[in-house]
Scaffold this active site. Structure first.
Site, PDB file in Angstrom:
ATOM      1  N   ILE A  13       0.858  -1.191   0.000  1.00 47.64           N
ATOM      2  CA  ILE A  13       0.000   0.000   0.000  1.00 47.64           C
ATOM      3  C   ILE A  13       0.891   1.237   0.000  1.00 47.64           C
ATOM      4  O   ILE A  13       1.705   1.433   0.895  1.00 47.64           O
ATOM      5  CB  ILE A  13      -0.934   0.022   1.229  1.00 47.64           C
ATOM      6  N   HIS A  14       0.730   2.061  -1.004  1.00 40.45           N
ATOM      7  CA  HIS A  14       1.516   3.288  -1.179  1.00 40.45           C
ATOM      8  C   HIS A  14       0.663   4.233  -2.009  1.00 40.45           C
ATOM      9  O   HIS A  14      -0.531   3.987  -2.195  1.00 40.45           O
ATOM     10  CB  HIS A  14       2.851   2.975  -1.865  1.00 40.45           C
ATOM     11  N   GLY A  15       1.231   5.272  -2.552  1.00 39.34           N
ATOM     12  CA  GLY A  15       0.459   6.278  -3.274  1.00 39.34           C
ATOM     13  C   GLY A  15      -0.435   5.741  -4.378  1.00 39.34           C
ATOM     14  O   GLY A  15      -1.619   6.058  -4.438  1.00 39.34           O
TER      15      GLY A  15
END
Length: 161
Positions: A13-15
């Site tokens: 989970i990131h940008g």
């Protein structure tokens, strides 16, 4: 079944996942499937912080994820499944989860990997797993962000065989 999308992304989970994919697909739950992350309090804390407000998060082993999906626990939700490597998705399929498609988004470079695209790097075991997923009827695509056109992944993979 409530699986809206699946994505291989070494960053989990990131940008891109938290903002672009979750928003575009109106995701209500992100499921991280990883037998190691499940046992790492530090990684779990980071994933919780990265999860957008209003979106639920599950961090599960392959076995528990498959059991929950098959039991219908997410049928009323819009589920995005994210994993670091393709073997997690093969495990879900082998446990009976019907996956139509897997988006190969980002697999990090290391000294052992070969570059498929600028953001997708594989080792021989990954290639074997991708071939097995394909043999089980899972459509493999490469699409970094929702605005990109999805490309068939296997022809890209053929460059490094």
């Amino acid at each position: 079944m409530a699986i809206i999308a699946t994505r291989i992304d070494g960053r989990l989970i990131h940008g891109q996942v938290a903002n672009l994919w979750t928003t575009k697909l109106n995701i209500t739950r992100i499921m991280v499937v990883d037998n190691e992350v499940v046992n790492s309090d530090i990684e779990k804390a980071g994933l919780k912080l990265a999860t957008p407000a209003g979106v639920k998060l599950s961090i599960l082993t392959v076995e528990k994820a498959a059991a929950n999906i098959l039991a219908g626990k997410y049928d009323s939700q819009r589920l995005l499944i994210v994993a670091k490597k393709p073997d997690r998705f093969l495990g879900l399929v082998e446990h009976g989860v019907d996956l139509k498609e897997v988006n190969v988004g980002n697999m990090s470079h290391s000294p052992e990997t070969r570059s498929v695209t600028q953001s997708i790097n594989v080792v021989d075991e990954d290639i074997r797993v991708f071939d097995e997923l394909n043999a089980k009827g899972v459509n493999l695509i490469a699409q970094m962000v929702p605005g990109d056109t999805a490309k068939p992944f296997l022809p890209l993979l053929d460059k490094v065989r």
